[in-house]
Design a protein around this motif. Structure first.
Motif, PDB file in Angstrom:
ATOM      1  N   UNK A  92       0.826  -1.209   0.000  1.00 32.88           N
ATOM      2  CA  UNK A  92       0.000   0.000   0.000  1.00 32.88           C
ATOM      3  C   UNK A  92       0.859   1.257   0.000  1.00 32.88           C
ATOM      4  N   UNK A  93       1.880   1.300   0.859  1.00 34.37           N
ATOM      5  CA  UNK A  93       2.716   2.502   0.951  1.00 34.37           C
ATOM      6  C   UNK A  93       3.458   2.745  -0.363  1.00 34.37           C
ATOM      7  N   UNK A  94       4.066   1.719  -0.943  1.00 32.47           N
ATOM      8  CA  UNK A  94       4.798   1.915  -2.193  1.00 32.47           C
ATOM      9  C   UNK A  94       3.866   2.364  -3.316  1.00 32.47           C
ATOM     10  N   UNK A 100       1.590   9.460  -5.571  1.00 33.68           N
ATOM     11  CA  UNK A 100       1.662  10.811  -5.029  1.00 33.68           C
ATOM     12  C   UNK A 100       0.643  11.074  -3.940  1.00 33.68           C
ATOM     13  N   UNK A 101       0.327  10.050  -3.144  1.00 35.40           N
ATOM     14  CA  UNK A 101      -0.643  10.185  -2.047  1.00 35.40           C
ATOM     15  C   UNK A 101       0.013   9.803  -0.716  1.00 35.40           C
ATOM     16  N   UNK A 102       0.971  10.599  -0.233  1.00 40.72           N
ATOM     17  CA  UNK A 102       1.698  10.255   0.998  1.00 40.72           C
ATOM     18  C   UNK A 102       0.824  10.246   2.254  1.00 40.72           C
ATOM     19  N   UNK A 103      -0.241  11.047   2.289  1.00 37.28           N
ATOM     20  CA  UNK A 103      -1.112  11.059   3.467  1.00 37.28           C
ATOM     21  C   UNK A 103      -1.793   9.700   3.637  1.00 37.28           C
ATOM     22  N   UNK A 104      -2.229   9.104   2.535  1.00 42.67           N
ATOM     23  CA  UNK A 104      -2.855   7.784   2.612  1.00 42.67           C
ATOM     24  C   UNK A 104      -1.819   6.716   2.979  1.00 42.67           C
ATOM     25  N   UNK A 236       7.426  10.354   3.939  1.00 42.43           N
ATOM     26  CA  UNK A 236       6.457   9.619   4.760  1.00 42.43           C
ATOM     27  C   UNK A 236       6.618  10.004   6.223  1.00 42.43           C
ATOM     28  N   UNK A 237       5.533  10.474   6.851  1.00 41.17           N
ATOM     29  CA  UNK A 237       5.562  10.842   8.270  1.00 41.17           C
ATOM     30  C   UNK A 237       4.274  10.383   8.934  1.00 41.17           C
ATOM     31  N   UNK A 240       0.779  13.830  13.070  1.00 37.85           N
ATOM     32  CA  UNK A 240      -0.334  14.679  12.673  1.00 37.85           C
ATOM     33  C   UNK A 240      -1.604  13.982  12.248  1.00 37.85           C
ATOM     34  N   UNK A 241      -1.561  12.693  12.030  1.00 39.27           N
ATOM     35  CA  UNK A 241      -2.748  11.991  11.569  1.00 39.27           C
ATOM     36  C   UNK A 241      -3.388  11.163  12.669  1.00 39.27           C
ATOM     37  N   UNK A 242      -4.584  10.637  12.427  1.00 38.51           N
ATOM     38  CA  UNK A 242      -5.281   9.825  13.435  1.00 38.51           C
ATOM     39  C   UNK A 242      -4.661   8.441  13.581  1.00 38.51           C
ATOM     40  N   UNK A 243      -4.773   7.887  14.789  1.00 42.26           N
ATOM     41  CA  UNK A 243      -4.257   6.546  15.073  1.00 42.26           C
ATOM     42  C   UNK A 243      -5.378   5.518  15.234  1.00 42.26           C
ATOM     43  N   UNK A 244      -6.611   5.970  15.100  1.00 41.21           N
ATOM     44  CA  UNK A 244      -7.717   5.016  15.253  1.00 41.21           C
ATOM     45  C   UNK A 244      -7.793   4.105  14.035  1.00 41.21           C
ATOM     46  N   UNK A 245      -8.250   2.891  14.281  1.00 45.11           N
ATOM     47  CA  UNK A 245      -8.402   1.921  13.210  1.00 45.11           C
ATOM     48  C   UNK A 245      -9.689   2.207  12.433  1.00 45.11           C
ATOM     49  N   UNK A 246      -9.606   2.199  11.111  1.00 44.75           N
ATOM     50  CA  UNK A 246     -10.780   2.421  10.273  1.00 44.75           C
ATOM     51  C   UNK A 246     -11.026   1.201   9.405  1.00 44.75           C
ATOM     52  N   UNK A 247     -12.290   0.959   9.140  1.00 41.14           N
ATOM     53  CA  UNK A 247     -12.665  -0.238   8.387  1.00 41.14           C
ATOM     54  C   UNK A 247     -12.066  -0.225   6.986  1.00 41.14           C
TER      55      UNK A 247
END
Length: 461
Positions: A92-94, A100-104, A236-237, A240-247
């Motif tokens: 997913x990360x690669x 060009x979607x580093x936030x995801x 990649x950082x 600043x983002x949420x740590x909750x698990x999402x479906x």
């Protein structure tokens, strides 16, 4: 995970991240080497450090070697967890960094880290309370259990830190940074070796010194990895983002990770079944088996570096919608890993007694392992293909085919052949490893066929 149809229309995505674009400007072979060489150093340092610590334990006697080795085998129960989450994260990360979607990509990384921590805690509790029972289930003698149970309690209890560390460094590699994991691993290896020397030789803690050193090294490595990912590497950082698990994100991770997890579980239980067969051959054979496996890491650990490079480059190239570059990168990484593994395999064939003697002064253990080490040296070229082409397929998100290959090979080839050659035909430990070598060649052929077919290019992530 799903398969694209020809009439699907994909939305335009932003350009690749800076690091992914830098790699894309290199030839596939050059990019593979750029990502692989830090991984080769990382894995070589890790193998050397593990070998040094294992040698310290090995010189405490065959029972100490068998106890620590048997306990270490049970850590393979965590292997499906961290490896499957790492593979899902890499795919997913690669892909997202290539799009060009580093936030995801960061969101997937955070949730993988949380899942790894939860799994590590659950397994850790099991290891702490059931270590002796697990070893007896494997068939270990009471003298081996006396050493292995407290060893497994310590390293098993700390395995959550190792899991989180490995998932985090996998995300770094997927983003295109293989140097930071190299530095982290090198620092952790130096700390673990230094602590093991102090605990075993100075404080006289015996094999438990190795367990304490490993646990401390994992915890420090995890903390350092989290701090670096928080600051950010290769775009990649996790800050600043949420740590909750999402479906949605968990579903994406699991669609790739679950087949890989089942494949890894097959491997883990297969390793334990193989160890159960080895215990029927006696303590010296058990010790020799552990040492042969340890020596083999000098061949396949560097191949892990090429595998990581192939995973990242294939995923990023597919994110850029360039499947031809993905194909070339996979074969380039496989070719370079083949050279390394073949060289190592020749050393195993030519110098088996010398290499075994570096890990133990027990002549019976050396004699038991010579045939096995020489024979498994012949299988190292196939081992290189397994690691690298398997990494390329998983980087594309194609994890179902490797699962089928693993199931077929373990239960129809490796274990049956190992049993028949070791017992009815009477070849003992050498026969058991002959079954392993046969498995290598069949598995390598099947993975090469899949990668050459190009079916992996149509897997959506």
């Amino acid at each position: 995970m799903s398969i694209q149809t020809a009439d699907e229309v994909e939305l335009e995505a932003p350009g690749p991240t800076t690091r992914a674009a830098e790699l894309a400007r290199l030839s596939p072979a050059r990019a593979a080497l750029e990502l692989a060489w830090p991984g080769i150093i990382e894995q070589s340092v890790s193998a050397l450090a593990t070998a040094v610590v294992f040698s310290l334990v090995g010189h405490l006697g065959a029972t100490a070697t068998a106890g620590a080795g048997a306990a270490g085998n049970f850590l393979f129960l965590m292997f499906p967890v961290w490896r499957s989450l790492a593979i899902g994260t890499i795919a997913i990360v690669s892909r997202r960094m290539g799009e060009g979607r580093p936030a995801e990509a960061a969101d997937a990384t955070r949730q993988s880290l949380v899942l790894g921590a939860i799994a590590g805690l659950v397994f850790g509790v099991g290891f702490v309370f059931f270590s002796a029972d697990l070893l007896r289930l494997l068939g270990a003698s009471e003298e081996v259990v006396a050493i292995g149970a407290p060893f497994l309690t310590v390293v098993g209890g700390a395995n959550g830190a190792a899991t989180v560390w490995l998932i985090g460094t996998s995300a770094m590699r997927a983003a295109g940074d293989t140097r930071t994991p190299m530095f982290l691993t090198t620092a952790g290896a130096l700390i673990s070796v230094a602590l093991a020397l102090v605990f075993i030789d100075v404080l006289g803690l015996g094999p438990m010194g190795s367990a304490y050193a490993s646990a401390i090294g994992w915890i420090l490595g995890m903390l350092a990895m989290l701090a670096i990912l928080w600051r950010g590497v290769a775009g990649l950082s996790i800050a600043g983002g949420p740590w909750r698990l999402t479906r949605e994100t968990i579903g994406s991770i699991f669609s790739i990770s679950l087949p890989s997890g089942l494949e890894s579980a097959t491997f883990s239980f297969g390793i334990l079944a193989l160890s159960g067969l080895v215990f029927r051959l006696g303590t010296e054979a058990v010790a020799a088996h552990q040492i042969v496996g340890q020596i083999e890491t000098f061949s396949f650990f560097p191949c892990i570096g090429f595998s990581a490079a192939a995973s990242a480059l294939v995923g990023q190239a597919l994110g850029m919608r360039d499947p031809e570059r993905a194909r070339r990168a996979g074969w380039a990484a496989a070719g370079m890993s083949l050279v390394w593994a073949t060289t190592a395999g020749i050393a195993f064939v030519v110098f088996p007694g010398f290499l075994l003697g570096l890990f133990t002064n027990a002549t019976g253990v050396v004699a038991a392992g010579i045939g096995a080490l020489a024979l498994i040296g012949l299988g190292q070229p196939a081992q290189a293909a397994i690691f690298t082409l398997g990494g390329a397929l998983r980087g594309a998100g194609d994890t179902r085919y490797p699962l089928v290959v693993s199931l077929v090979n373990w239960f129809l080839i490796r274990l049956p052949l190992a049993y028949v050659l070791a017992f009815p035909l009477g070849f003992g430990l050498t026969g058991l490893w002959a079954g392993v070598a046969a498995d290598y060649f069949v598995r390598a052929g099947l993975l090469a066929y899949r990668f050459n077919s190009g079916a992996w290019q149509r897997v959506r992530v």
